[in-house]
Design a protein around this motif. Structure first.
Motif, PDB file in Angstrom:
ATOM      1  N   MET A  23      -6.517  18.624 -16.203  1.00 56.00           N
ATOM      2  CA  MET A  23      -5.987  18.860 -14.864  1.00 56.00           C
ATOM      3  C   MET A  23      -4.936  17.810 -14.552  1.00 56.00           C
ATOM      4  O   MET A  23      -5.248  16.683 -14.224  1.00 56.00           O
ATOM      5  N   SER A  24      -3.670  18.116 -14.700  1.00 58.21           N
ATOM      6  CA  SER A  24      -2.601  17.198 -14.350  1.00 58.21           C
ATOM      7  C   SER A  24      -2.314  17.303 -12.865  1.00 58.21           C
ATOM      8  O   SER A  24      -2.913  18.099 -12.144  1.00 58.21           O
ATOM      9  N   ALA A  25      -1.369  16.487 -12.394  1.00 60.30           N
ATOM     10  CA  ALA A  25      -1.037  16.494 -10.970  1.00 60.30           C
ATOM     11  C   ALA A  25      -0.635  17.879 -10.491  1.00 60.30           C
ATOM     12  O   ALA A  25      -0.913  18.266  -9.360  1.00 60.30           O
ATOM     13  N   ALA A  26       0.017  18.637 -11.360  1.00 56.76           N
ATOM     14  CA  ALA A  26       0.485  19.967 -10.972  1.00 56.76           C
ATOM     15  C   ALA A  26      -0.661  20.914 -10.656  1.00 56.76           C
ATOM     16  O   ALA A  26      -0.478  21.910  -9.964  1.00 56.76           O
ATOM     17  N   HIS A  27      -1.859  20.605 -11.164  1.00 54.51           N
ATOM     18  CA  HIS A  27      -2.985  21.501 -10.968  1.00 54.51           C
ATOM     19  C   HIS A  27      -3.949  21.019  -9.889  1.00 54.51           C
ATOM     20  O   HIS A  27      -4.958  21.669  -9.626  1.00 54.51           O
ATOM     21  N   LEU A  28      -3.631  19.883  -9.257  1.00 55.76           N
ATOM     22  CA  LEU A  28      -4.493  19.394  -8.190  1.00 55.76           C
ATOM     23  C   LEU A  28      -4.176  20.106  -6.887  1.00 55.76           C
ATOM     24  O   LEU A  28      -3.050  20.531  -6.638  1.00 55.76           O
ATOM     25  N   ASN A  29      -5.179  20.192  -6.030  1.00 57.23           N
ATOM     26  CA  ASN A  29      -5.011  20.787  -4.715  1.00 57.23           C
ATOM     27  C   ASN A  29      -3.984  19.991  -3.907  1.00 57.23           C
ATOM     28  O   ASN A  29      -4.079  18.781  -3.819  1.00 57.23           O
ATOM     29  N   LYS A  77     -11.640  13.295 -19.810  1.00 59.02           N
ATOM     30  CA  LYS A  77     -10.855  14.360 -19.179  1.00 59.02           C
ATOM     31  C   LYS A  77     -11.588  15.006 -18.009  1.00 59.02           C
ATOM     32  O   LYS A  77     -10.950  15.515 -17.083  1.00 59.02           O
ATOM     33  N   THR A  78     -12.925  14.992 -18.036  1.00 54.15           N
ATOM     34  CA  THR A  78     -13.680  15.572 -16.922  1.00 54.15           C
ATOM     35  C   THR A  78     -13.691  14.668 -15.693  1.00 54.15           C
ATOM     36  O   THR A  78     -13.970  15.137 -14.580  1.00 54.15           O
ATOM     37  N   LEU A  79     -13.394  13.383 -15.871  1.00 51.76           N
ATOM     38  CA  LEU A  79     -13.445  12.435 -14.754  1.00 51.76           C
ATOM     39  C   LEU A  79     -12.258  12.599 -13.821  1.00 51.76           C
ATOM     40  O   LEU A  79     -12.386  12.462 -12.602  1.00 51.76           O
ATOM     41  N   ARG A  80     -11.096  12.868 -14.399  1.00 51.62           N
ATOM     42  CA  ARG A  80      -9.855  12.936 -13.646  1.00 51.62           C
ATOM     43  C   ARG A  80      -9.904  14.045 -12.600  1.00 51.62           C
ATOM     44  O   ARG A  80     -10.233  15.187 -12.908  1.00 51.62           O
ATOM     45  N   GLY A  81      -9.590  13.678 -11.359  1.00 53.16           N
ATOM     46  CA  GLY A  81      -9.629  14.644 -10.275  1.00 53.16           C
ATOM     47  C   GLY A  81     -11.008  14.856  -9.703  1.00 53.16           C
ATOM     48  O   GLY A  81     -11.193  15.620  -8.763  1.00 53.16           O
ATOM     49  N   ASP A  82     -12.014  14.169 -10.272  1.00 50.12           N
ATOM     50  CA  ASP A  82     -13.388  14.280  -9.786  1.00 50.12           C
ATOM     51  C   ASP A  82     -13.874  12.902  -9.329  1.00 50.12           C
ATOM     52  O   ASP A  82     -13.840  12.583  -8.144  1.00 50.12           O
ATOM     53  N   LEU A  83     -14.268  12.065 -10.279  1.00 53.26           N
ATOM     54  CA  LEU A  83     -14.745  10.730  -9.938  1.00 53.26           C
ATOM     55  C   LEU A  83     -13.612   9.721  -9.816  1.00 53.26           C
ATOM     56  O   LEU A  83     -13.814   8.616  -9.318  1.00 53.26           O
ATOM     57  N   VAL A  84     -12.431  10.078 -10.279  1.00 57.56           N
ATOM     58  CA  VAL A  84     -11.291   9.170 -10.207  1.00 57.56           C
ATOM     59  C   VAL A  84     -10.014   9.995 -10.102  1.00 57.56           C
ATOM     60  O   VAL A  84      -9.945  11.122 -10.597  1.00 57.56           O
ATOM     61  N   VAL A 138     -24.031   8.550 -13.885  1.00 61.07           N
ATOM     62  CA  VAL A 138     -24.779   8.559 -15.145  1.00 61.07           C
ATOM     63  C   VAL A 138     -24.807   9.962 -15.734  1.00 61.07           C
ATOM     64  O   VAL A 138     -24.626  10.161 -16.943  1.00 61.07           O
ATOM     65  N   GLN A 139     -24.997  10.961 -14.880  1.00 65.13           N
ATOM     66  CA  GLN A 139     -25.047  12.349 -15.332  1.00 65.13           C
ATOM     67  C   GLN A 139     -23.701  12.788 -15.913  1.00 65.13           C
ATOM     68  O   GLN A 139     -23.631  13.355 -17.018  1.00 65.13           O
ATOM     69  N   VAL A 140     -22.630  12.519 -15.175  1.00 62.69           N
ATOM     70  CA  VAL A 140     -21.297  12.960 -15.607  1.00 62.69           C
ATOM     71  C   VAL A 140     -20.894  12.284 -16.916  1.00 62.69           C
ATOM     72  O   VAL A 140     -20.240  12.897 -17.767  1.00 62.69           O
ATOM     73  N   LEU A 141     -21.297  11.032 -17.107  1.00 64.97           N
ATOM     74  CA  LEU A 141     -20.951  10.307 -18.333  1.00 64.97           C
ATOM     75  C   LEU A 141     -21.840  10.685 -19.511  1.00 64.97           C
ATOM     76  O   LEU A 141     -21.716  10.114 -20.597  1.00 64.97           O
ATOM     77  N   GLY A 142     -22.740  11.647 -19.321  1.00 59.73           N
ATOM     78  CA  GLY A 142     -23.571  12.113 -20.420  1.00 59.73           C
ATOM     79  C   GLY A 142     -24.682  11.165 -20.808  1.00 59.73           C
ATOM     80  O   GLY A 142     -25.174  11.208 -21.947  1.00 59.73           O
ATOM     81  N   LEU A 143     -25.122  10.332 -19.856  1.00 55.92           N
ATOM     82  CA  LEU A 143     -26.149   9.337 -20.147  1.00 55.92           C
ATOM     83  C   LEU A 143     -27.463   9.606 -19.414  1.00 55.92           C
ATOM     84  O   LEU A 143     -28.319   8.736 -19.344  1.00 55.92           O
ATOM     85  N   ALA A 144     -27.615  10.821 -18.890  1.00 54.60           N
ATOM     86  CA  ALA A 144     -28.817  11.124 -18.102  1.00 54.60           C
ATOM     87  C   ALA A 144     -30.089  10.931 -18.921  1.00 54.60           C
ATOM     88  O   ALA A 144     -31.111  10.482 -18.395  1.00 54.60           O
TER      89      ALA A 144
END
Length: 269
Positions: free
Chosen positions: A1-7, A208-215, A149-155
């Motif tokens: 999700m680059s800047a062009a795809h953000l809300n 890649k999952t962090l961008r636009g979500d947690l950061v 912890v969940q998002v980083l796959g460490l649950a």
């Protein structure tokens, strides 16, 4: 999700990181010379170059660990050049380090809780007379830590002491600690060091999952070219303290200057 795809509404509340003409010398040696680049909202930007190219020095200049001799750093409309590291962190620019800051005796969850220190600070009197606001803050911090912890796959490791984690898990926990400070710009200094190929691929997919979500955005210094090329929207190449090239991963891989100086030079980055 680059800047062009953000809300568009989300983009309006976020700020670019702008580096212009940044320079730093040590004993007459130009560690960084006239570096300029941007990290726009929604982007992952890679900063690469051979050993001694000035990448970590550039990180230190941006985050206030070094004061620049020349140039400026802006966060949105604010000139943040030379501000202290804790001031940068409070504004939303948070970095990791090559040397781990994990507390090995604590569990994964406890480590991430400690990373929420800026959010969880309370006046001393509230420690002795906790009320509803304190309890709600504590609950929010614990919920945030659990989600990171969940998002980083460490649950599956949430109650595991950090001392027994694998190298790959430790690297993920380092990112989790940085995310706990609620950054807008997350700056990662060689986060995949020591990872094998499979761990690096997994690490990259999680980034890649962090961008636009947690950061909002990520700026990454990394020697693993497979990881950098896979996760970055743009790449800035440094060589002998200067910017050699900038472009998309495809453009960088095809740039003869980069090939000669770095990618095809047979050197370890």
């Amino acid at each position: 999700m680059s800047a062009a795809h953000l809300n568009p509404a989300t983009l309006a509340t976020q700020r670019p990181l702008t580096v212009r003409g940044l320079g730093k010398s040590f004993g007459g040696i130009h560690a960084v010379k006239d570096i300029s680049f941007d990290v726009r909202p929604g982007e992952i930007v890679g900063l690469i170059g051979p050993n001694g190219a000035g990448k970590t020095t550039c990180f230190n200049l941006i985050t206030g660990f070094y004061g620049p001799d020349t140039g400026e750093v802006r966060f949105g409309s604010d000139d943040v050049t030379g501000r202290k590291p804790y001031q940068m962190a409070r504004m939303g620019i948070v970095r990791s380090f090559q040397k781990t800051n994990i507390l090995k005796s604590l569990t994964v969850f406890e480590n991430v809780l400690t990373g929420h220190y800026m959010e969880a600070r309370q006046p001393l009197w509230r420690t002795f007379f906790p009320g509803r606001a304190v309890r709600e803050t504590e609950r929010a911090v614990r919920d945030s830590a659990a989600r990171i912890v969940q998002v980083l796959g460490l649950a599956h490791r949430i109650n595991t002491p950090a001392s027994v984690l694998s190298c790959g898990e430790l690297r993920l926990l380092e990112v989790a600690l940085a995310l706990a400070a609620k950054p807008q710009i997350l700056m990662l200094d060689e986060p995949a060091a020591g990872l094998n190929s499979q761990e690096a691929r997994t690490f990259g997919e999680i980034l890649k999952t962090l961008r636009g979500d947690l950061v909002q955005s990520i700026l990454i210094v990394e020697h693993n070219m497979g990881l950098v090329m896979n996760v970055s929207d743009r790449i800035v190449v440094m060589h002998f303290g200067e910017k050699l090239a900038e472009g998309t991963p495809t453009q960088i891989q095809a740039d003869s200057r980069v090939i000669d100086a770095y990618l095809g030079g047979g050197k370890k980055a």
